[in-house]
Motif scaffolding. Structure first.
Motif, PDB file in Angstrom:
ATOM      1  N   GLU A   1       0.828  -1.208   0.000  1.00  0.00           N
ATOM      2  CA  GLU A   1       0.000   0.000   0.000  1.00  0.00           C
ATOM      3  C   GLU A   1       0.865   1.262   0.000  1.00  0.00           C
ATOM      4  O   GLU A   1       0.540   2.253  -0.668  1.00  0.00           O
ATOM      5  CB  GLU A   1      -0.927   0.001   1.226  1.00  0.00           C
ATOM      6  N   THR A   2       1.958   1.224   0.727  1.00  0.00           N
ATOM      7  CA  THR A   2       2.851   2.383   0.753  1.00  0.00           C
ATOM      8  C   THR A   2       3.517   2.574  -0.601  1.00  0.00           C
ATOM      9  O   THR A   2       3.703   3.710  -1.058  1.00  0.00           O
ATOM     10  CB  THR A   2       3.921   2.217   1.849  1.00  0.00           C
ATOM     11  N   TRP A   3       3.874   1.474  -1.260  1.00  0.00           N
ATOM     12  CA  TRP A   3       4.423   1.547  -2.616  1.00  0.00           C
ATOM     13  C   TRP A   3       3.440   2.257  -3.542  1.00  0.00           C
ATOM     14  O   TRP A   3       3.831   3.125  -4.349  1.00  0.00           O
ATOM     15  CB  TRP A   3       4.677   0.131  -3.142  1.00  0.00           C
ATOM     16  N   LYS A   4       2.159   1.901  -3.455  1.00  0.00           N
ATOM     17  CA  LYS A   4       1.144   2.516  -4.311  1.00  0.00           C
ATOM     18  C   LYS A   4       1.053   4.018  -4.065  1.00  0.00           C
ATOM     19  O   LYS A   4       0.972   4.823  -5.006  1.00  0.00           O
ATOM     20  CB  LYS A   4      -0.214   1.861  -4.061  1.00  0.00           C
ATOM     21  N   GLU A   5       1.062   4.393  -2.776  1.00  0.00           N
ATOM     22  CA  GLU A   5       0.981   5.816  -2.452  1.00  0.00           C
ATOM     23  C   GLU A   5       2.221   6.562  -2.938  1.00  0.00           C
ATOM     24  O   GLU A   5       2.135   7.690  -3.433  1.00  0.00           O
ATOM     25  CB  GLU A   5       0.824   5.992  -0.932  1.00  0.00           C
ATOM     26  N   MET A   6       3.378   5.937  -2.811  1.00  0.00           N
ATOM     27  CA  MET A   6       4.601   6.576  -3.282  1.00  0.00           C
ATOM     28  C   MET A   6       4.585   6.724  -4.798  1.00  0.00           C
ATOM     29  O   MET A   6       5.007   7.759  -5.347  1.00  0.00           O
ATOM     30  CB  MET A   6       5.824   5.775  -2.851  1.00  0.00           C
ATOM     31  N   ASN A   7       4.104   5.720  -5.501  1.00  0.00           N
ATOM     32  CA  ASN A   7       4.020   5.808  -6.960  1.00  0.00           C
ATOM     33  C   ASN A   7       3.122   6.958  -7.397  1.00  0.00           C
ATOM     34  O   ASN A   7       3.423   7.667  -8.358  1.00  0.00           O
ATOM     35  CB  ASN A   7       3.501   4.494  -7.533  1.00  0.00           C
ATOM     36  N   LYS A   8       2.005   7.150  -6.688  1.00  0.00           N
ATOM     37  CA  LYS A   8       1.116   8.268  -6.997  1.00  0.00           C
ATOM     38  C   LYS A   8       1.833   9.594  -6.789  1.00  0.00           C
ATOM     39  O   LYS A   8       1.733  10.508  -7.614  1.00  0.00           O
ATOM     40  CB  LYS A   8      -0.137   8.211  -6.111  1.00  0.00           C
ATOM     41  N   GLU A   9       2.537   9.690  -5.670  1.00  0.00           N
ATOM     42  CA  GLU A   9       3.245  10.929  -5.339  1.00  0.00           C
ATOM     43  C   GLU A   9       4.319  11.228  -6.371  1.00  0.00           C
ATOM     44  O   GLU A   9       4.462  12.362  -6.835  1.00  0.00           O
ATOM     45  CB  GLU A   9       3.882  10.800  -3.952  1.00  0.00           C
ATOM     46  N   VAL A  10       5.072  10.201  -6.754  1.00  0.00           N
ATOM     47  CA  VAL A  10       6.146  10.382  -7.736  1.00  0.00           C
ATOM     48  C   VAL A  10       5.580  10.766  -9.096  1.00  0.00           C
ATOM     49  O   VAL A  10       6.115  11.641  -9.783  1.00  0.00           O
ATOM     50  CB  VAL A  10       6.988   9.096  -7.843  1.00  0.00           C
ATOM     51  N   SER A  11       4.474  10.139  -9.492  1.00  0.00           N
ATOM     52  CA  SER A  11       3.886  10.402 -10.805  1.00  0.00           C
ATOM     53  C   SER A  11       3.336  11.815 -10.922  1.00  0.00           C
ATOM     54  O   SER A  11       3.375  12.422 -12.000  1.00  0.00           O
ATOM     55  CB  SER A  11       2.760   9.392 -11.082  1.00  0.00           C
ATOM     56  N   ASN A  12       2.827  12.350  -9.824  1.00  0.00           N
ATOM     57  CA  ASN A  12       2.172  13.659  -9.864  1.00  0.00           C
ATOM     58  C   ASN A  12       3.049  14.788  -9.335  1.00  0.00           C
ATOM     59  O   ASN A  12       2.600  15.932  -9.248  1.00  0.00           O
ATOM     60  CB  ASN A  12       0.878  13.614  -9.051  1.00  0.00           C
ATOM     61  N   SER A  13       4.278  14.475  -8.983  1.00  0.00           N
ATOM     62  CA  SER A  13       5.129  15.472  -8.337  1.00  0.00           C
ATOM     63  C   SER A  13       5.862  16.344  -9.356  1.00  0.00           C
ATOM     64  O   SER A  13       6.182  15.914 -10.463  1.00  0.00           O
ATOM     65  CB  SER A  13       6.155  14.787  -7.433  1.00  0.00           C
TER      66      SER A  13
END
Length: 225
Positions: A166-178
């Motif tokens: 779940e943390t991986w998913k949240e990090m991927n979202k953050e990286v993609s939109n950052s």
């Protein structure tokens, strides 16, 4: 060799040679003084440990000096503040709170840093829990979950793995939109990858298993066909 293995995996490009040298030193120092730091008791330490902390102090000053030369900014107080906070409290909480308050605009990166450190902590716990339970170290997230819920070790490990996903998913979202530095994001993601690689078969950092040794030998010693 593990410290160099991590540095190469995090940033392999030739231009990041200085970064790899610093990362190697950081992991070497952390490995030596992990779980023994107390800033209020340095004078009471035996000489052999004072030498270790002197090396740490010199290393911090060296990094700050290099940063000052390259960027014209003195970061020594920020580094010391982060280190002291990490020694006094939980790794993730200390880093997140420090970065949000830091005057060098770390707040833009704090979410990603928190995700990275959360995964790092949980993956590390899964890898070292059994060994450190035998050696009498502090309880890791696996044991904490078992104590809090009464779950079996197998179920606790599944839960920790679920939190990692779940943390991986949240990090991927953050990286993609950052809009933050692309190089920073790449290093952050690669650090998590290297952590998962290192602890994939247990404690590949302290008790280096055969698979970790094979990977290190393949990377540094065996030529590419």
């Amino acid at each position: 060799m593990v410290e160099n293995f991590i540095g190469v995996g995090v940033a392999f490009q030739p231009k990041f040679g200085y970064f790899r040298r610093v990362v190697s030193k950081v992991f070497a120092v952390i490995t030596i003084i992990d779980d023994i730091w107390d800033v209020n008791a340095i004078d009471e330490l035996p000489d052999y440990m004072k030498i270790c902390f002197l090396a740490l102090n010199n290393f911090v000053n060296e990094v700050a000096f290099d940063f000052l030369k390259e960027n014209g900014r003195n970061i020594i107080l920020h580094i010391k503040k982060v280190w002291v906070d990490l020694c006094k409290s939980d790794l993730v909480e200390a880093t997140c709170s420090t970065n949000k308050q830091d005057s060098i605009r770390f707040e833009e990166y704090s979410n990603v840093i928190c995700y990275v450190l959360t995964i790092f902590r949980l993956v590390n716990d899964l890898g070292i829990a059994k060994r450190e339970k035998v050696t009498g170290d502090i309880p890791k997230s696996v044991e904490c979950y078992m104590n809090e819920t009464g779950a079996s070790e197998a179920k606790a490990r599944r839960q920790i793995n679920s939190l990692i996903c779940e943390t991986w998913k949240e990090m991927n979202k953050e990286v993609s939109n950052s809009s933050c530095s692309g190089s920073f994001m790449e290093v952050a993601v690669n650090l998590v990858r290297m952590c998962m690689c290192e602890y994939q078969h247990g404690d590949g950092h302290i008790v280096q298993d055969d698979e970790t040794k094979k990977r290190i030998i393949s990377l540094f010693c065996q030529p590419i066909a």
